[in-house]
Design a protein around this motif. Structure first.
Motif, PDB file in Angstrom:
ATOM      1  N   GLY A  21       2.984 -14.661   5.419  1.00  0.00           N
ATOM      2  CA  GLY A  21       1.963 -13.626   5.351  1.00  0.00           C
ATOM      3  C   GLY A  21       2.233 -12.619   6.455  1.00  0.00           C
ATOM      4  N   CYS A  22       2.137 -11.342   6.123  1.00  0.00           N
ATOM      5  CA  CYS A  22       2.421 -10.269   7.075  1.00  0.00           C
ATOM      6  C   CYS A  22       1.436  -9.126   6.865  1.00  0.00           C
ATOM      7  CB  CYS A  22       3.825  -9.713   6.864  1.00  0.00           C
ATOM      8  SG  CYS A  22       5.166 -10.907   6.891  1.00  0.00           S
ATOM      9  N   VAL A  23       1.424  -8.208   7.819  1.00  0.00           N
ATOM     10  CA  VAL A  23       0.640  -6.984   7.710  1.00  0.00           C
ATOM     11  C   VAL A  23       1.620  -5.824   7.601  1.00  0.00           C
ATOM     12  CG1 VAL A  23      -0.991  -5.475   8.915  1.00  0.00           C
ATOM     13  CG2 VAL A  23      -1.254  -7.956   9.055  1.00  0.00           C
ATOM     14  N   ILE A  24       1.303  -4.852   6.749  1.00  0.00           N
ATOM     15  CA  ILE A  24       2.165  -3.681   6.579  1.00  0.00           C
ATOM     16  C   ILE A  24       1.832  -2.671   7.679  1.00  0.00           C
ATOM     17  CG2 ILE A  24       2.853  -1.794   5.057  1.00  0.00           C
ATOM     18  CD1 ILE A  24       2.028  -3.608   2.707  1.00  0.00           C
ATOM     19  N   ALA A  25       2.834  -2.338   8.473  1.00  0.00           N
ATOM     20  CA  ALA A  25       2.667  -1.396   9.585  1.00  0.00           C
ATOM     21  C   ALA A  25       2.784   0.048   9.084  1.00  0.00           C
ATOM     22  CB  ALA A  25       3.728  -1.662  10.655  1.00  0.00           C
ATOM     23  N   GLY A  26       2.483   0.994   9.942  1.00  0.00           N
ATOM     24  CA  GLY A  26       2.524   2.415   9.598  1.00  0.00           C
ATOM     25  C   GLY A  26       3.889   2.909   9.168  1.00  0.00           C
ATOM     26  N   ASN A  27       4.946   2.242   9.626  1.00  0.00           N
ATOM     27  CA  ASN A  27       6.308   2.638   9.240  1.00  0.00           C
ATOM     28  C   ASN A  27       6.786   1.869   8.002  1.00  0.00           C
ATOM     29  OD1 ASN A  27       6.651   0.101  10.302  1.00  0.00           O
ATOM     30  ND2 ASN A  27       8.128   0.707  11.870  1.00  0.00           N
ATOM     31  N   ARG A  28       5.856   1.200   7.309  1.00  0.00           N
ATOM     32  CA  ARG A  28       6.107   0.418   6.101  1.00  0.00           C
ATOM     33  C   ARG A  28       6.853  -0.872   6.358  1.00  0.00           C
ATOM     34  NH1 ARG A  28       9.200   4.425   2.778  1.00  0.00           N
ATOM     35  NH2 ARG A  28       9.721   2.542   1.646  1.00  0.00           N
ATOM     36  N   ARG A  29       7.077  -1.195   7.614  1.00  0.00           N
ATOM     37  CA  ARG A  29       7.715  -2.471   7.967  1.00  0.00           C
ATOM     38  C   ARG A  29       6.635  -3.544   8.064  1.00  0.00           C
ATOM     39  NH1 ARG A  29      13.303  -2.102   7.738  1.00  0.00           N
ATOM     40  NH2 ARG A  29      13.941  -0.132   8.618  1.00  0.00           N
ATOM     41  N   LEU A  30       7.077  -4.806   8.040  1.00  0.00           N
ATOM     42  CA  LEU A  30       6.140  -5.909   8.152  1.00  0.00           C
ATOM     43  C   LEU A  30       5.958  -6.291   9.615  1.00  0.00           C
ATOM     44  CD1 LEU A  30       7.453  -8.135   5.229  1.00  0.00           C
ATOM     45  CD2 LEU A  30       5.638  -6.413   5.183  1.00  0.00           C
ATOM     46  N   ARG A  31       4.725  -6.649   9.971  1.00  0.00           N
ATOM     47  CA  ARG A  31       4.455  -7.106  11.345  1.00  0.00           C
ATOM     48  C   ARG A  31       3.529  -8.316  11.275  1.00  0.00           C
ATOM     49  NH1 ARG A  31      -0.702  -5.529  12.918  1.00  0.00           N
ATOM     50  NH2 ARG A  31      -1.575  -3.798  11.756  1.00  0.00           N
ATOM     51  N   ASP A  32       3.443  -9.019  12.387  1.00  0.00           N
ATOM     52  CA  ASP A  32       2.562 -10.185  12.515  1.00  0.00           C
ATOM     53  C   ASP A  32       2.821 -11.220  11.424  1.00  0.00           C
ATOM     54  OD1 ASP A  32       1.424  -8.783  14.627  1.00  0.00           O
ATOM     55  OD2 ASP A  32      -0.184  -7.975  13.394  1.00  0.00           O
ATOM     56  N   CYS A  33       4.085 -11.442  11.114  1.00  0.00           N
ATOM     57  CA  CYS A  33       4.428 -12.392  10.056  1.00  0.00           C
ATOM     58  C   CYS A  33       4.356 -13.824  10.563  1.00  0.00           C
ATOM     59  CB  CYS A  33       5.846 -12.127   9.551  1.00  0.00           C
ATOM     60  SG  CYS A  33       6.044 -10.525   8.758  1.00  0.00           S
ATOM     61  N   GLN A  34       3.909 -14.698   9.680  1.00  0.00           N
ATOM     62  CA  GLN A  34       3.877 -16.118  10.000  1.00  0.00           C
ATOM     63  C   GLN A  34       4.017 -16.921   8.709  1.00  0.00           C
ATOM     64  OE1 GLN A  34       0.167 -16.946  11.901  1.00  0.00           O
ATOM     65  NE2 GLN A  34      -1.028 -15.991  10.306  1.00  0.00           N
ATOM     66  N   VAL A  35       4.571 -18.111   8.835  1.00  0.00           N
ATOM     67  CA  VAL A  35       4.682 -19.002   7.684  1.00  0.00           C
ATOM     68  C   VAL A  35       3.278 -19.498   7.374  1.00  0.00           C
ATOM     69  CG1 VAL A  35       5.660 -21.154   6.815  1.00  0.00           C
ATOM     70  CG2 VAL A  35       7.025 -19.690   8.305  1.00  0.00           C
ATOM     71  N   ILE A  36       2.849 -19.322   6.122  1.00  0.00           N
ATOM     72  CA  ILE A  36       1.499 -19.742   5.748  1.00  0.00           C
ATOM     73  C   ILE A  36       1.500 -20.909   4.773  1.00  0.00           C
ATOM     74  CG2 ILE A  36       0.382 -17.549   6.266  1.00  0.00           C
ATOM     75  CD1 ILE A  36       0.503 -16.876   3.292  1.00  0.00           C
TER      76      ILE A  36
END
Length: 67
Positions: free
Chosen positions: A3-18
């Protein structure tokens, strides 16, 4: 699955195995390694911005027996 959050530059951030099973123990780590290369669409299906949205990414694999 990660699971990740989409950042302003369209990259993924705060990813973790869920979620992952013991048979897929390396899949979660592989997804985390690939996440920085992923770019999300700038808009969702309804036309709204995708920035800040949480996404889930899953991947499976077919094991090959090695003699």
């Amino acid at each position: 699955m990660i699971g990740c959050v989409i950042a302003g530059n369209r990259r993924l951030r705060d990813c973790q195995v869920i979620q992952q099973s013991s048979e897929e123990s390396q899949v979660g780590e592989a997804l985390l390694e690939m996440a920085p290369r992923y770019r999300a669409a700038s808009q969702g299906p309804n036309g709204a911005s995708s920035v800040g949205r949480r996404v889930e990414i899953a991947m499976g694999y077919a094991g090959v027996a090695v003699p």
